[in-house]
Design a protein around this motif. Structure first.
Motif, PDB file in Angstrom:
ATOM      1  N   ILE A   1       1.100  -8.184  -6.499  1.00 53.08           N
ATOM      2  CA  ILE A   1       0.317  -9.407  -6.272  1.00 53.08           C
ATOM      3  C   ILE A   1      -1.163  -9.122  -6.482  1.00 53.08           C
ATOM      4  O   ILE A   1      -1.879  -9.887  -7.147  1.00 53.08           O
ATOM      5  CB  ILE A   1       0.574  -9.949  -4.856  1.00 53.08           C
ATOM      6  CG1 ILE A   1       2.025 -10.431  -4.722  1.00 53.08           C
ATOM      7  CG2 ILE A   1      -0.385 -11.094  -4.528  1.00 53.08           C
ATOM      8  CD1 ILE A   1       2.412 -10.816  -3.308  1.00 53.08           C
ATOM      9  N   GLN A   2      -1.635  -8.007  -5.921  1.00 50.41           N
ATOM     10  CA  GLN A   2      -3.055  -7.693  -6.045  1.00 50.41           C
ATOM     11  C   GLN A   2      -3.425  -7.326  -7.472  1.00 50.41           C
ATOM     12  O   GLN A   2      -4.554  -7.602  -7.912  1.00 50.41           O
ATOM     13  CB  GLN A   2      -3.435  -6.565  -5.087  1.00 50.41           C
ATOM     14  CG  GLN A   2      -4.924  -6.469  -4.824  1.00 50.41           C
ATOM     15  CD  GLN A   2      -5.485  -7.754  -4.237  1.00 50.41           C
ATOM     16  OE1 GLN A   2      -4.937  -8.290  -3.284  1.00 50.41           O
ATOM     17  NE2 GLN A   2      -6.558  -8.257  -4.817  1.00 50.41           N
ATOM     18  N   PHE A   3      -2.508  -6.716  -8.216  1.00 53.66           N
ATOM     19  CA  PHE A   3      -2.800  -6.390  -9.608  1.00 53.66           C
ATOM     20  C   PHE A   3      -2.965  -7.652 -10.447  1.00 53.66           C
ATOM     21  O   PHE A   3      -3.722  -7.651 -11.425  1.00 53.66           O
ATOM     22  CB  PHE A   3      -1.714  -5.494 -10.202  1.00 53.66           C
ATOM     23  CG  PHE A   3      -1.993  -4.026 -10.049  1.00 53.66           C
ATOM     24  CD1 PHE A   3      -3.142  -3.457 -10.591  1.00 53.66           C
ATOM     25  CD2 PHE A   3      -1.116  -3.204  -9.353  1.00 53.66           C
ATOM     26  CE1 PHE A   3      -3.410  -2.103 -10.446  1.00 53.66           C
ATOM     27  CE2 PHE A   3      -1.373  -1.852  -9.206  1.00 53.66           C
ATOM     28  CZ  PHE A   3      -2.522  -1.302  -9.750  1.00 53.66           C
ATOM     29  N   VAL A   4      -2.262  -8.725 -10.098  1.00 56.26           N
ATOM     30  CA  VAL A   4      -2.460  -9.989 -10.802  1.00 56.26           C
ATOM     31  C   VAL A   4      -3.878 -10.506 -10.551  1.00 56.26           C
ATOM     32  O   VAL A   4      -4.587 -10.912 -11.482  1.00 56.26           O
ATOM     33  CB  VAL A   4      -1.418 -11.030 -10.368  1.00 56.26           C
ATOM     34  CG1 VAL A   4      -1.749 -12.405 -10.956  1.00 56.26           C
ATOM     35  CG2 VAL A   4      -0.015 -10.603 -10.802  1.00 56.26           C
TER      36      VAL A   4
ATOM     37  N   THR B   1       4.224   0.009 -13.066  1.00 58.64           N
ATOM     38  CA  THR B   1       4.641   0.908 -11.996  1.00 58.64           C
ATOM     39  C   THR B   1       5.282   0.130 -10.847  1.00 58.64           C
ATOM     40  O   THR B   1       6.318   0.530 -10.302  1.00 58.64           O
ATOM     41  CB  THR B   1       3.447   1.713 -11.477  1.00 58.64           C
ATOM     42  OG1 THR B   1       2.903   2.503 -12.543  1.00 58.64           O
ATOM     43  CG2 THR B   1       3.855   2.635 -10.333  1.00 58.64           C
ATOM     44  N   CYS B   2       4.666  -0.981 -10.468  1.00 61.54           N
ATOM     45  CA  CYS B   2       5.211  -1.787  -9.375  1.00 61.54           C
ATOM     46  C   CYS B   2       6.599  -2.319  -9.718  1.00 61.54           C
ATOM     47  O   CYS B   2       7.516  -2.287  -8.880  1.00 61.54           O
ATOM     48  CB  CYS B   2       4.266  -2.948  -9.056  1.00 61.54           C
ATOM     49  SG  CYS B   2       2.688  -2.439  -8.326  1.00 61.54           S
ATOM     50  N   TRP B   3       6.768  -2.807 -10.961  1.00 63.64           N
ATOM     51  CA  TRP B   3       8.084  -3.304 -11.363  1.00 63.64           C
ATOM     52  C   TRP B   3       9.113  -2.183 -11.385  1.00 63.64           C
ATOM     53  O   TRP B   3      10.283  -2.390 -11.035  1.00 63.64           O
ATOM     54  CB  TRP B   3       8.006  -3.987 -12.726  1.00 63.64           C
ATOM     55  CG  TRP B   3       7.567  -5.418 -12.674  1.00 63.64           C
ATOM     56  CD1 TRP B   3       6.447  -5.964 -13.227  1.00 63.64           C
ATOM     57  CD2 TRP B   3       8.254  -6.506 -12.031  1.00 63.64           C
ATOM     58  NE1 TRP B   3       6.377  -7.314 -12.960  1.00 63.64           N
ATOM     59  CE2 TRP B   3       7.475  -7.671 -12.238  1.00 63.64           C
ATOM     60  CE3 TRP B   3       9.432  -6.605 -11.297  1.00 63.64           C
ATOM     61  CZ2 TRP B   3       7.851  -8.918 -11.743  1.00 63.64           C
ATOM     62  CZ3 TRP B   3       9.800  -7.849 -10.793  1.00 63.64           C
ATOM     63  CH2 TRP B   3       9.029  -8.984 -11.010  1.00 63.64           C
ATOM     64  N   CYS B   4       8.697  -0.989 -11.778  1.00 66.91           N
ATOM     65  CA  CYS B   4       9.636   0.148 -11.771  1.00 66.91           C
ATOM     66  C   CYS B   4      10.102   0.452 -10.345  1.00 66.91           C
ATOM     67  O   CYS B   4      11.295   0.693 -10.104  1.00 66.91           O
ATOM     68  CB  CYS B   4       8.973   1.382 -12.375  1.00 66.91           C
ATOM     69  SG  CYS B   4       8.797   1.330 -14.175  1.00 66.91           S
ATOM     70  N   VAL B   5       9.166   0.430  -9.389  1.00 65.14           N
ATOM     71  CA  VAL B   5       9.536   0.672  -7.997  1.00 65.14           C
ATOM     72  C   VAL B   5      10.499  -0.401  -7.507  1.00 65.14           C
ATOM     73  O   VAL B   5      11.513  -0.106  -6.850  1.00 65.14           O
ATOM     74  CB  VAL B   5       8.280   0.718  -7.109  1.00 65.14           C
ATOM     75  CG1 VAL B   5       8.664   0.790  -5.627  1.00 65.14           C
ATOM     76  CG2 VAL B   5       7.397   1.901  -7.476  1.00 65.14           C
TER      77      VAL B   5
ATOM     78  N   PHE C   1       5.065  -2.329  -0.248  1.00 70.20           N
ATOM     79  CA  PHE C   1       3.976  -1.720  -1.018  1.00 70.20           C
ATOM     80  C   PHE C   1       3.983  -2.231  -2.458  1.00 70.20           C
ATOM     81  O   PHE C   1       2.952  -2.659  -2.989  1.00 70.20           O
ATOM     82  CB  PHE C   1       4.126  -0.201  -0.990  1.00 70.20           C
ATOM     83  CG  PHE C   1       3.403   0.520  -2.100  1.00 70.20           C
ATOM     84  CD1 PHE C   1       2.040   0.729  -2.034  1.00 70.20           C
ATOM     85  CD2 PHE C   1       4.105   0.975  -3.214  1.00 70.20           C
ATOM     86  CE1 PHE C   1       1.372   1.388  -3.063  1.00 70.20           C
ATOM     87  CE2 PHE C   1       3.446   1.633  -4.246  1.00 70.20           C
ATOM     88  CZ  PHE C   1       2.075   1.837  -4.174  1.00 70.20           C
ATOM     89  N   ALA C   2       5.150  -2.197  -3.116  1.00 69.09           N
ATOM     90  CA  ALA C   2       5.228  -2.621  -4.512  1.00 69.09           C
ATOM     91  C   ALA C   2       4.914  -4.104  -4.656  1.00 69.09           C
ATOM     92  O   ALA C   2       4.226  -4.522  -5.594  1.00 69.09           O
ATOM     93  CB  ALA C   2       6.611  -2.305  -5.073  1.00 69.09           C
ATOM     94  N   VAL C   3       5.398  -4.924  -3.723  1.00 69.66           N
ATOM     95  CA  VAL C   3       5.166  -6.369  -3.791  1.00 69.66           C
ATOM     96  C   VAL C   3       3.682  -6.679  -3.620  1.00 69.66           C
ATOM     97  O   VAL C   3       3.082  -7.422  -4.411  1.00 69.66           O
ATOM     98  CB  VAL C   3       5.998  -7.099  -2.726  1.00 69.66           C
ATOM     99  CG1 VAL C   3       5.540  -8.555  -2.571  1.00 69.66           C
ATOM    100  CG2 VAL C   3       7.478  -7.066  -3.095  1.00 69.66           C
TER     101      VAL C   3
END
Length: 332
Positions: A305-308, A253-257, A299-301
């Motif tokens: 980072i937090q998802f990693v 989702t983050c990469w899509c944003v 937000f996406a960045v």
């Protein structure tokens, strides 16, 4: 603090996991390469990677491609060099950096919000001409002047201040929003005075609060988790579910944003920022709309980072490694 390469500092947290660590760190290195390339493509006229498939001959495209190759190589070197580092240590290091990044953004929007609101008030009331030369006073009507000369230094100041203090967080920003709303109520119903800048300030801080604090909420397991079975899973099973979810839903989702919002100079995040876009009520409001478009990218960045870090913690839970952090009051 011990270095990451010190085995004695990290061994108590669990055994190394080179494949998972490479995936996570490669994601972060590739994110850095993507952001650098976004600046090169959107602001300096470099061609995107699509120019290679289109047969473009511009040699600058190989700079863009080289950054991604360098990012992957950097991830390999980093994981190899810090081979004894455990997953939880990595997760906490990444989280600490992300916390600084979010804190710096909070300080930046605090400084910009207060100063730009004051400038908007002086502009609306035509007060600049009383203490500034006419030519300079007119410059404060132009976002092209305010963005680099006023907003830019204030944003830098926010990042500097965040290095030395942790006193400002989303709780304080929420309090500032309440104060801004209270000011609107008092000025409207007591003094019969209201300007668009007041609502702009509230919206500016609201956007920052919800988008910047999202990564912190992920860290504290505060996002709503709708489930039927998850609460009854063992820690190892929860770790497996969280790891898969972090990759398939969170990171994707983050990469899509990021790709949709920053994939080209005219993308929905890049275009407003490049053009210093302002609201239709510009003369009576704040000049920060272009920054609110950038908030989505931040937000996406920060979430990526937090998802990693979340992935590393989840895999450590799956492996039943020590150091698990219990989250009290998580929403389910």
């Amino acid at each position: 603090m011990s270095t990451l390469s010190d085995p004695d500092a990290v061994q108590p947290f669990g055994q190394p996991a080179p494949v998972v660590r490479f995936f996570g760190w490669a994601t972060l290195f590739m994110l850095a390469a993507f952001l650098i390339n976004n600046v090169l493509v959107s602001w300096y006229g470099f061609p995107g990677l699509g120019a290679i498939a289109a047969g473009g001959a511009d040699p600058k495209v190989f700079v863009v491609l080289g950054l991604y190759i360098l990012a992957l190589a950097g991830a390999v070197v980093w994981v190899w060099h810090s081979g004894n580092t455990a997953l939880r240590w990595d997760a906490r290091t990444i989280t600490a950096f992300n916390a600084y990044l979010i804190r710096a953004c909070f300080f930046a929007v605090l400084f910009v919000g207060l100063v730009d609101a004051a400038i908007a008030f002086l502009r609306i009331e035509s007060l600049f001409g009383t203490f500034l030369p006419e030519d300079l006073a007119r410059e404060f009507n132009r976002v092209q002047f305010l963005a680099p000369t006023i907003h830019g230094p204030l944003i830098v100041a926010g990042f500097v201040v965040a290095l030395f203090t942790r006193t400002l967080g989303f709780q304080w920003l929420a309090l500032m929003i309440v104060g801004a709303e209270l000011l609107i109520v008092i000025s409207r119903f007591v003094f019969s005075y209201e300007q668009a800048l007041m609502g702009d300030l509230v919206r500016y801080w609201y956007a920052a609060l919800f988008l910047f604090a999202s990564a912190y909420t992920l860290l504290e397991e505060g996002h709503v988790r709708v489930d039927v079975l998850y609460a009854g899973f063992s820690r190892r099973t929860k770790g497996k579910v969280n790891a898969v979810g972090a990759i398939l839903f969170g990171m994707v989702t983050c990469w899509c944003v990021l790709i949709m919002g920053m994939g080209s100079p005219q993308a929905i995040i890049n275009a407003p920022v490049r053009n210093f876009e302002i609201s239709q009520a510009s003369t009576a409001g704040m000049y920060v709309k272009y920054q609110m478009a950038a908030f989505l990218g931040i937000f996406a960045v920060t979430m990526l980072i937090q998802f990693v870090a979340y992935l590393f913690e989840a895999v450590a839970d799956k492996r039943d490694e020590p150091g698990h952090k219990d989250h009290i009051g998580a929403a389910h």
